[in-house]
Design an enzyme around this catalytic site. Structure first.
Site, short mmCIF file in Angstrom:
data_model
loop_
_atom_site.label_atom_id
_atom_site.label_comp_id
_atom_site.label_asym_id
_atom_site.label_seq_id
_atom_site.Cartn_x
_atom_site.Cartn_y
_atom_site.Cartn_z
N SER A 18 -0.37 1.28 -4.12
CA SER A 18 0.04 0.39 -5.21
C SER A 18 1.55 0.19 -5.10
O SER A 18 2.06 -0.03 -4.01
CB SER A 18 -0.38 0.98 -6.56
OG SER A 18 -0.09 0.10 -7.61
N HIS A 45 -3.18 -2.56 -4.75
CA HIS A 45 -2.97 -3.31 -5.98
C HIS A 45 -2.07 -4.51 -5.70
O HIS A 45 -1.05 -4.38 -5.03
CB HIS A 45 -2.32 -2.42 -7.04
CG HIS A 45 -3.22 -1.34 -7.54
ND1 HIS A 45 -2.79 -0.31 -8.32
CD2 HIS A 45 -4.56 -1.14 -7.37
CE1 HIS A 45 -3.80 0.50 -8.62
NE2 HIS A 45 -4.88 0.02 -8.04
N ASP A 138 -5.06 5.62 -10.02
CA ASP A 138 -6.13 5.04 -9.23
C ASP A 138 -6.10 5.61 -7.82
O ASP A 138 -5.04 5.72 -7.21
CB ASP A 138 -5.96 3.51 -9.20
CG ASP A 138 -7.20 2.78 -8.69
OD1 ASP A 138 -8.27 3.40 -8.65
OD2 ASP A 138 -7.07 1.60 -8.35
#
Length: 197
Positions: A18, A45, A138
């Site tokens: 991310s 992401h 995540d």
């Protein structure tokens, strides 16, 4: 770098990242050996409304062209796949992708946990999972599933990350086999490549 034991039966590499992971991914893809034998599956992401530019930016630097797979597309050796913007991406038994627009997970779509967990289910001990810099948790559960299914787990050294929340979250919930800097991750992939020659 300490010696890392790798087997020569891996079927896939999966990478999650991310915030702060883009430069690491670029470095990994730009230094891949030509003809790297395994598929590399990436869940990163990204802004859901920005459809263009991201894949192109990665492909410019990558040794292998980066593509966003279609639903039910077969996974091929030596290819690099990126979860499309605003889609969850899973790997299904039979070695193909499944895309969905179900609810966000961890405030994200694509959710790294979904990709990592599905890869763990399909590839089991033949999976190498890598989690890079990121600002939320995540990927932590996905790495736990990879470990539980016998796969090999690597997180980026937190001190090297732009934002260390993601690798630290994984370290907190499961056993991680190796904590490595990006340069060391590149060396692992090069070593893996040699075992298939």
């Amino acid at each position: 770098m300490k010696k890392i034991n790798l087997n020569n039966s891996y079927k896939a590499v999966v990478i999650g990242g991310s915030a702060g992971s883009f430069q690491g991914v670029v470095k990994i893809l730009s230094q891949l050996p030509k003809g790297f034998p395994l598929p590399i599956i990436m869940a990163l992401h990204r802004l859901k409304h920005v459809r263009n530019g991201f894949v192109e930016a990665l492909s410019i630097k990558s040794v292998v062209q980066v593509t966003e797979p279609n639903d039910k597309e077969a996974i091929k050796k030596g290819s690099v796949y990126l979860a499309p913007a605003n889609y969850h991406m899973s790997v299904e038994l039979g070695n193909n992708f499944a895309l969905s627009t179900e609810e966000m997970v961890n405030n994200s779509r694509p959710a790294i946990d979904i990709t990592l967990s599905s890869c763990a289910f399909v590839y089991k001990e033949k999976l190498l999972g890598i989690l890079l810099s990121g600002a939320n948790k995540d990927g932590a559960i996905g790495m736990k599933h990879i470990h539980e299914r016998g796969g090999t787990t690597i997180v980026q050294e937190p001190s090297e990350c732009m934002i260390d929340t993601m690798p630290k979250a994984a370290l907190a919930v499961t056993q991680i086999d190796h904590v490595l800097r990006i340069d060391e991750i590149v060396e692992v992939l090069k070593e893996l490549d040699k075992q298939y020659r």
